[in-house]
Design an enzyme around this catalytic site. Structure first.
Site, mmCIF file in Angstrom:
data_model
loop_
_atom_site.group_PDB
_atom_site.id
_atom_site.type_symbol
_atom_site.label_atom_id
_atom_site.label_comp_id
_atom_site.label_asym_id
_atom_site.label_seq_id
_atom_site.Cartn_x
_atom_site.Cartn_y
_atom_site.Cartn_z
ATOM 1 N N CYS A 66 -7.027 -1.677 -7.323
ATOM 2 C CA CYS A 66 -7.670 -1.280 -6.072
ATOM 3 C C CYS A 66 -9.164 -1.160 -6.327
ATOM 4 O O CYS A 66 -9.589 -0.815 -7.437
ATOM 5 C CB CYS A 66 -7.115 0.050 -5.577
ATOM 6 N N GLU A 123 -1.218 -5.190 4.094
ATOM 7 C CA GLU A 123 -1.743 -3.851 4.336
ATOM 8 C C GLU A 123 -2.978 -3.687 3.463
ATOM 9 O O GLU A 123 -2.873 -3.664 2.235
ATOM 10 C CB GLU A 123 -0.690 -2.786 4.006
ATOM 11 N N CYS A 127 -11.688 6.641 -2.483
ATOM 12 C CA CYS A 127 -10.503 7.124 -1.765
ATOM 13 C C CYS A 127 -9.764 8.081 -2.696
ATOM 14 O O CYS A 127 -9.270 7.676 -3.744
ATOM 15 C CB CYS A 127 -9.602 5.964 -1.368
ATOM 16 N N HIS A 155 10.036 6.057 6.210
ATOM 17 C CA HIS A 155 10.763 5.739 4.979
ATOM 18 C C HIS A 155 10.844 6.950 4.067
ATOM 19 O O HIS A 155 11.855 7.151 3.380
ATOM 20 C CB HIS A 155 10.109 4.566 4.259
ATOM 21 N N CYS A 180 -4.920 8.757 -2.030
ATOM 22 C CA CYS A 180 -3.863 7.754 -2.179
ATOM 23 C C CYS A 180 -2.629 8.372 -2.841
ATOM 24 O O CYS A 180 -2.731 9.104 -3.826
ATOM 25 C CB CYS A 180 -4.376 6.592 -3.019
ATOM 26 N N ASP A 181 -1.456 8.056 -2.287
ATOM 27 C CA ASP A 181 -0.200 8.585 -2.826
ATOM 28 C C ASP A 181 0.671 7.484 -3.424
ATOM 29 O O ASP A 181 1.880 7.642 -3.576
ATOM 30 C CB ASP A 181 0.573 9.333 -1.733
ATOM 31 N N THR A 182 0.055 6.346 -3.766
ATOM 32 C CA THR A 182 0.794 5.179 -4.234
ATOM 33 C C THR A 182 0.507 4.898 -5.705
ATOM 34 O O THR A 182 -0.641 4.966 -6.143
ATOM 35 C CB THR A 182 0.411 3.939 -3.402
ATOM 36 N N PHE A 209 8.718 -5.776 0.071
ATOM 37 C CA PHE A 209 7.379 -5.294 -0.248
ATOM 38 C C PHE A 209 6.951 -5.852 -1.599
ATOM 39 O O PHE A 209 7.697 -5.757 -2.581
ATOM 40 C CB PHE A 209 7.348 -3.761 -0.276
#
Length: 211
Positions: free
Chosen positions: A31, A117, A46, A205, A49-51, A25
């Site tokens: 973003c 993605e 958005c 994951h 988002c959890d990133t 990855f």
């Protein structure tokens, strides 16, 4: 051109049609739908988002001064014992703010299948092997064709019917994470049972403790 990358790591793809496949990855910073700062979340396009995609301080992250340098860093994460079936997932943030033809070509030269993605608000450069789009309710999805559409569910204003006629090979509902994840999983499962065009995508994951 410089490339700003939060992290590069080797793991198993946990979502969608490629779930379970080993992959490197490459998480690009930045973003166009959220700054990544918590103080801006409430006003972001958005908000769920959890990133973590801010900065270049993650494992393997950094500022790469060329496409060849970035591709080399990705290749270094792949096991030396196996030089086949190599896949890199370019993610973010929004990777299409930075991913370009030069990087794609350099990754291909290293033997990688290149997946992306994306939130679907940018048209990708040519050469990408697998396109996964995760549209957001409050942003126009201009990327209307690809390999899989992976819709976080439920999203007010982003109901599955809004996307079901787009040109994708796979349609996935992915339960929204957070305090209501179990409830959202049941809602997504029931929707898929009633509308078999859609398949359920679980973030495996997270369930098994991988990044």
């Amino acid at each position: 051109m410089k490339y700003f990358v939060k992290e590069i790591y080797y793991t198993l793809q946990g979502e969608g049609a490629k779930s379970g496949r080993p992959a490197v990855f490459c998480r690009f910073t930045g973003c166009n739908l959220w700054s990544g700062r918590e103080q801006d979340r409430a006003s972001a396009i958005c908000q769920f988002c959890d990133t973590q995609f801010v900065g270049t301080d993650g494992p393997g992250g950094g500022v790469f001064r060329s496409a060849l340098e970035l591709a080399g860093a990705v290749a270094a994460k792949w096991p030396e014992s196996w030089n086949a079936n190599k896949m890199v997932v370019c993610t973010g943030g929004e990777p299409l703010l930075q991913l370009d033809e030069a990087v794609i070509e350099a990754l291909h030269d290293e033997g990688f299948e290149v997946a992306v993605e994306t939130n679907g608000t940018k048209i990708p450069p040519p050469g990408i092997d697998w396109i996964s789009v995760s549209p957001k309710a409050n942003a126009e999805c201009i990327l209307r064709a690809g390999d899989e559409l992976k819709l976080v569910f439920p999203q007010p204003g982003g109901e599955p019917t809004k996307y079901e006629n787009l040109d994708f090979d796979h349609f996935f509902l992915q339960p929204m994470d957070g305090l209501s994840r179990e409830q959202n999983t049941q809602l997504a499962a029931q929707y898929c049972l009633k509308h078999p065009q859609w398949e359920l995508s679980i973030q495996t994951h997270k369930l098994i403790g991988l990044p």
